[in-house]
Write a protein that holds these residues in place. Structure first.
Motif, short mmCIF file in Angstrom:
data_model
loop_
_atom_site.label_atom_id
_atom_site.label_comp_id
_atom_site.label_asym_id
_atom_site.label_seq_id
_atom_site.Cartn_x
_atom_site.Cartn_y
_atom_site.Cartn_z
N SER A 61 0.85 -1.18 0.00
CA SER A 61 0.00 0.00 0.00
C SER A 61 0.89 1.24 0.00
N ASN A 62 0.59 2.18 -0.87
CA ASN A 62 1.31 3.44 -0.90
C ASN A 62 0.27 4.55 -0.92
N TYR A 63 -0.28 4.84 0.24
CA TYR A 63 -1.33 5.84 0.37
C TYR A 63 -0.72 7.14 0.86
N GLN A 64 -0.73 8.15 0.04
CA GLN A 64 -0.21 9.48 0.34
C GLN A 64 1.23 9.42 0.85
N GLY A 65 2.04 8.59 0.21
CA GLY A 65 3.44 8.47 0.57
C GLY A 65 3.73 7.62 1.78
N ARG A 66 2.72 7.08 2.42
CA ARG A 66 2.87 6.23 3.59
C ARG A 66 2.82 4.78 3.13
N LYS A 67 3.96 4.14 3.06
CA LYS A 67 4.02 2.78 2.54
C LYS A 67 3.82 1.77 3.66
N ALA A 68 3.13 0.68 3.30
CA ALA A 68 2.85 -0.38 4.27
C ALA A 68 2.65 -1.70 3.54
N THR A 69 2.93 -2.77 4.24
CA THR A 69 2.64 -4.11 3.74
C THR A 69 1.29 -4.51 4.33
N LEU A 70 0.34 -4.83 3.47
CA LEU A 70 -1.00 -5.22 3.92
C LEU A 70 -1.16 -6.72 3.84
N ILE A 71 -1.65 -7.31 4.92
CA ILE A 71 -1.88 -8.75 4.99
C ILE A 71 -3.38 -8.94 5.13
N ASP A 97 3.30 -0.95 8.84
CA ASP A 97 3.83 0.29 8.28
C ASP A 97 5.35 0.22 8.19
N TRP A 98 5.88 0.70 7.08
CA TRP A 98 7.33 0.69 6.89
C TRP A 98 8.03 1.65 7.84
N PHE A 99 7.28 2.55 8.42
CA PHE A 99 7.82 3.48 9.40
C PHE A 99 8.41 2.75 10.60
N PHE A 100 7.81 1.59 10.96
CA PHE A 100 8.24 0.82 12.12
C PHE A 100 9.42 -0.10 11.82
N ILE A 101 9.74 -0.28 10.55
CA ILE A 101 10.73 -1.26 10.14
C ILE A 101 11.97 -0.53 9.63
N GLU A 102 13.13 -1.10 9.94
CA GLU A 102 14.37 -0.46 9.54
C GLU A 102 14.54 -0.42 8.03
N GLY A 104 12.11 -1.32 5.19
CA GLY A 104 10.76 -1.75 4.81
C GLY A 104 10.67 -2.38 3.44
N LYS A 105 11.38 -1.82 2.47
CA LYS A 105 11.32 -2.34 1.11
C LYS A 105 11.90 -3.75 1.04
N ALA A 106 13.02 -3.98 1.69
CA ALA A 106 13.64 -5.31 1.72
C ALA A 106 12.75 -6.29 2.47
N TYR A 107 12.12 -5.84 3.56
CA TYR A 107 11.19 -6.68 4.31
C TYR A 107 10.04 -7.14 3.41
N HIS A 108 9.46 -6.19 2.68
CA HIS A 108 8.32 -6.51 1.83
C HIS A 108 8.71 -7.48 0.71
N LYS A 109 9.85 -7.25 0.06
CA LYS A 109 10.30 -8.14 -1.01
C LYS A 109 10.53 -9.55 -0.50
#
Length: 125
Positions: A61-71, A97-102, A104-109
């Motif tokens: 999810s990339n809502y208004q620049g706030r990226k998150a992995t949705l499950i 939310d990727w904000f909580f993760i060091e 985020g992009k690597a986590y999601h992939k």
């Protein structure tokens, strides 16, 4: 007068983010963080886990620049997950939310690769 107010507001905001950063660091050191294993995915800092067979899909999810992995959860498991997590109300999806993760992009992939492996296992079983 406005300089003092601005200073106090700036101090409160900076202390809030500093304390929250220390809290997240302590959770990581205690082993409470977002991860997955053979059973499923931990979806919050309390250590609650959603099992692979309960997941319907995972997306970005990339809502208004706030990226998150949705499950997204399969509808047949909403009630059992609500009871297991001891929540008053159930949910249809969890957002990490990727904000909580060091990283985020690597986590999601990595999570998406693992999800695809789980899907292949599910279809070949």
């Amino acid at each position: 007068m406005s300089d003092i107010f601005l200073f106090v507001v700036s101090l409160v905001i900076s202390l809030t983010f500093t304390i929250y950063g220390i809290y997240l660091f302590q959770m990581r050191r205690q082993g409470r963080h977002f991860y997955w294993d053979d059973e499923g995915i931990v979806v919050d800092l309390k250590g609650n886990k959603v099992y692979w067979h309960e997941i319907e899909s995972i997306s970005l999810s990339n809502y208004q620049g706030r990226k998150a992995t949705l499950i997204y959860l399969h509808y047949t498991h909403h009630e059992s997950i609500r009871v297991r997590f001891q929540k008053m109300w159930g949910t249809t999806a969890y957002s990490i939310d990727w904000f909580f993760i060091e990283r985020g992009k690597a986590y999601h992939k990595s999570l998406m690769k693992r999800w695809e492996e789980q899907q292949k296992k599910k279809h070949f079983s």
